[in-house]
Scaffold this active site. Sequence first.
Site: not given
Length: 332
Positions: A203-204, A220, A245, A267, A272
Amino acid sequence: MKATRALSERAVSFLQEQFLAPTPRNYALGFFFLGGTLPALNAAVREIIDGRVRISQQQADELYSRFVTSAMSQVEVSAEGGAEVGPDALRHQTLRLADLAAAAQATTGEFNRELAFTLGDFAVADLPTLRELLIATLAQSQRSERELAATTEQVEQLRSKLEIAVGDAERDALTGLPNRRGIETHLARTCGNNDPHVIAMCDIDRFKSYNDRYGHAVGDRVLRTVASSLLESLGENFVGRWGGEEFLLVIRSDIATAQETVDDARRALGERHFRLRETDEPLGRITFSAGLTALPADKQHIDSAMERADALLYQAKNRGRDCVVTDEGAGA
């Protein structure tokens, strides 16, 4: 294939018994009647032939229009419009019809070659009437062969459309990943084989804040970015979008190795650097939390395993997010 060929041969015999020409429409009528997939058609045909009466071509055309045409149109609507009419059953029926048309085409072609060979054995002066009959029969059979070839091509196109429709029904439009239906199909297929597998519910973290602060278009993009990152990190393992999500991973390994794999993916995503496309404003780190548990050997226990993975995910959230919790580390 043997069953389909047998059905094809029975359809040919049925046409011969009824003195019906071997046209694609008549073949389809015989196929659906003998296949037993249209009960109303079966009843209508039985009402005619049970009294030892043959079906006339006019009756065959009426039966085709009333029953077979509607059945074929339902298949085409499903392939082009995505209507819920059982994609697996339709795909199976389409495959059977394709095999029927191909087998009938091959049978007709072989009959043509045999007729052409036989013609050479007769002299015009000896048997003019028989020769004329054979020539007329050969011409009709060749026309039927061309019509069957066209039918086979149309069925192949329909089968391709149906395959695309089935694929689209199991794929998430935003990320291109398998959706919940595709995930369930994969889990059922994977469950019970001899290799150990682990499911990971991801889950984000704080995803709602992206939508609230930047809008759903950015949200999105975040979903697509996470999907791309997971695919890159997971290699040949399965990645699907469970909904919202949440993402579902299926990893071919034991729990310890799967935890390392998901941690590496977590990670890699966190390292990023993301910026808003419009303003070049830094978006900050994107992270996710995950709960891992073993995929059971019995399909009946998949739901309970999913519930367990979801519970472990929320343990990860309660521990501060951006971490992975497994069955082995749940109590730590």
